[in-house]
Design an enzyme around this catalytic site. Sequence first.
Site: not given
Length: 352
Positions: A45, A128, A146, A198, A205, A208, A214
């Site tokens: 991270e 975070y 994030d 995304c 899309c 997705c 959405c």
Amino acid sequence: MNVQALRAALLDWYDARARDLPWRVGPRDHAAGVRADPYRVWLSEVMLQQTTVPHATPYFLKFTARWPTVRDLAAAPDADVMAAWAGLGYYARARNLLACARAVATDHGGVFPDTEDGLRALPGLGPYTAAAVGAIAFDLPTNVVDGNVERVMARLFAVEAPLPDAKPELKRLAAGLVREHRPGDWAQALMDLGATVCRPRAPLCDRCPVAAHCAGLATGAPEAFPRKAAKAERPHRHGAAFILTHGSRIALVRRPPKGLLGGMLALPTTDWRAAPWTDAEAHGAAPADAAWRGVGEVEHGFTHFTLTLRLLRADGDAPATRDDLIWAPRHDLDALPSVFLKAARAGLSNLL
């Protein structure tokens, strides 16, 4: 929005399509009771802040091969860690990395705290990173947000407020989707969705798993989200970098421990300022009394400003005017931050 249906669709997609990452315990192994190593989660991270998975992965593999545990990293000399970090940028992260590793080793017996508050108390762990380690390593129902998750939220809910003002709203919306069930997998599923489907431009899309939920897609222009405020133009600075060679060696310095590129090896330079340096000014700041000559310049972009570095070269037979020079092999400069590696390569190539 039917949150239960959205979560089920995304977790099913993650079970089938989770990215294979060297720091990740995949959903199948996780379901079988395998837990992620908090050290590897934390290290990944920190490395992934401000960079991409393909760029960070070889650094992660080298770090974990050389320092396989947090105790190993805590015992490493600062200079070795800073050199290994070279090329990842944002070098304050490397200093925070060492501070955190040493705190875990010294104050926590080499074991990461297993609460979000405990993680937040470690040096260098912001909201975070603490949330990410908490969710992924300890299955805490934390809210991991994030840039990828912000983009997913902005599109799912068609958030009209532009970034960065929209950040609190996006974080609130993400929190509304967190549940006690599989929080670590949920956090990673959102990250994977943002990274692979995304995407910032040309979102896929048609692939997705949550397209039916959405609101951004329903507008007909999902790529228009998140809205973004106009960026202020970055200021430009000027400096001179000195390429002082002696045979097969080049003179380097170690920058002060705090500040930009703190603690890193570097070429000697002037200060970086708004006005270009004249020849007389640059020569006055040189690390040796020598016949300096121009060998070009390089451009470099930092987060908050851009930089033009004039390159001046001289032979090291002249007496040095400063006693902090470190003579290094010209062929072994990979420990330099990218701005200085770029300058050294450009200056040395002009000598051939």
